[in-house]
Motif scaffolding. Sequence first.
Motif, short mmCIF file in Angstrom:
data_model
loop_
_atom_site.label_atom_id
_atom_site.label_comp_id
_atom_site.label_asym_id
_atom_site.label_seq_id
_atom_site.Cartn_x
_atom_site.Cartn_y
_atom_site.Cartn_z
N GLU A 1 -14.47 13.66 53.99
CA GLU A 1 -14.85 13.38 55.35
C GLU A 1 -14.08 12.09 55.87
OE1 GLU A 1 -18.77 11.38 57.41
OE2 GLU A 1 -19.14 12.68 55.47
N ALA A 2 -13.72 11.09 54.73
CA ALA A 2 -13.04 10.24 55.23
C ALA A 2 -11.42 10.51 55.46
CB ALA A 2 -12.96 8.81 53.92
N GLY B 1 -21.45 14.21 45.99
CA GLY B 1 -21.48 13.31 47.25
C GLY B 1 -20.71 12.39 47.47
N ALA B 2 -19.92 11.87 46.16
CA ALA B 2 -18.84 10.88 46.42
C ALA B 2 -17.52 11.83 46.92
CB ALA B 2 -18.53 10.36 45.09
N ARG C 1 -10.57 13.65 56.57
CA ARG C 1 -10.43 14.42 57.56
C ARG C 1 -10.79 13.39 58.86
NH1 ARG C 1 -13.83 19.34 54.90
NH2 ARG C 1 -12.07 20.38 54.45
N ALA C 2 -11.56 12.24 58.78
CA ALA C 2 -11.60 11.40 59.89
C ALA C 2 -10.17 10.79 60.08
CB ALA C 2 -12.48 10.12 59.57
N ALA C 3 -9.35 10.57 59.33
CA ALA C 3 -8.32 9.55 59.30
C ALA C 3 -7.01 10.71 59.78
CB ALA C 3 -7.79 9.23 57.97
N CYS C 4 -7.15 11.88 59.39
CA CYS C 4 -6.16 13.00 59.44
C CYS C 4 -6.70 14.29 59.51
CB CYS C 4 -5.02 12.83 58.01
SG CYS C 4 -3.63 13.74 58.35
N PRO C 5 -7.06 14.55 60.78
CA PRO C 5 -8.18 15.60 61.16
C PRO C 5 -7.74 17.17 60.70
CG PRO C 5 -7.97 14.35 63.09
CD PRO C 5 -7.06 13.70 62.07
N GLU C 6 -6.39 17.47 60.47
CA GLU C 6 -6.09 18.57 60.20
C GLU C 6 -5.51 18.89 58.83
OE1 GLU C 6 -3.30 19.92 63.42
OE2 GLU C 6 -4.87 20.66 64.82
N SER D 1 -15.53 23.44 52.55
CA SER D 1 -14.39 24.25 53.56
C SER D 1 -13.09 23.75 53.04
CB SER D 1 -14.63 24.30 54.84
OG SER D 1 -14.03 25.36 55.49
N PHE D 2 -12.60 24.23 52.02
CA PHE D 2 -11.07 23.85 51.58
C PHE D 2 -10.25 24.77 52.20
CE2 PHE D 2 -13.82 22.60 48.02
CZ PHE D 2 -13.45 21.33 47.62
#
Length: 345
Positions: free
Chosen positions: A192-193, A185-186, A195-200, A230-231
């Motif tokens: 997620e954090a 979970g962590a 990808r939110a800051a740096c989507p690609e 999805s690495f």
Amino acid sequence: MPGVSQVIPNAEKDHLVPQVLNIPEEEFNLEPLSRELIPGARLRTRAFIKVQDGCDNRCSFCITTLARGRGRSRPVADILANINEVVNDSSSNPSSAKEVVLTGVHLGSWGSDFSNPLHLSDLVKTILRDTDVPRLRLSSLEPWDLDEDFFSLWDDTRLCRHLHLPLQSGSADVLRRMARKTTPGAFASLVEAARAACPEIAITTDLIAGFPGETEQEFLETMDFVRKVSFAGGHVFTYSPRPGTAAESMPDQVPFPLRKERNAMVREVLFESEQAYQNHFINHTLPVLWESVTSLDSDIWHLRGLTDNYLRVSTQAPHQLWNQITPVLLTRIKDRGFEGVIPPI
Ligand code: SF4
């Protein structure tokens, strides 16, 4: 140990010659042997700068703590001096390194052993502020060393959009037996954090197949988790016991053929997610640092290099562009990398 006359600890290896030859340190000129910065396998396009050694963790499969000792960080001033040496006026010097990779046995712990502790993010900010390194890349980071604030570092586009976060297992119970300081979970929240800051951003990982006691159910949890996250790629290691580690004597060791079978299965899932990540970039134009150049003809060159998000790219061009960063249109996937075209200047 028969035949062993002396054991030199890893931390003492720079002093190995005077110790073995029994020469007083002050009479021995270390100059010709002092360790040089490692410029990377491909001449000087990438420089690997070791900023930390050792580890204070006790992951139950890992021999590193025993072999390398406690975590030690190098001072900021020494690291900046190393980087300035290899970057050395990168805009006008064609042979200076265009990319610096920060490495360490437990890189994310950098600065925690100082009397006034610092965080790796402090080092990254200082490097970006005080050097003109064109690209800065971070090597492997343990997920528990990062928090959401860390990802604001990617506001500076010189920081390569690539994070290697070793997961090892997608099962909470296996992670507990491995003594890893994270949970699925962590880990998922961290990704997620990021990808939110740096989507690609490319997020790659390491996994261990067949850790002692890994049940069918726990293995399937890992398969599901790898699919879910999805690495962008990674490595799968078949568990093998290291003498002196806690995992070596754990019960229910998984039979070797089953470990291999699980390795192949999780590798396939990882490969599928790698392909999905790569597919996203077809017809995108990304900057590539050309690291390897071969002459095909008098006026055609075969170039190979890496994007900042760790995609391998090759192309043919009428120019020898070694150690230059140029934009490339990624046209198709070939051999787990891309073929591309350099747009006309
Ligand atoms: S796996 Fe990494 S964090 Fe864990 S003990 Fe080894 S070096 Fe340290």
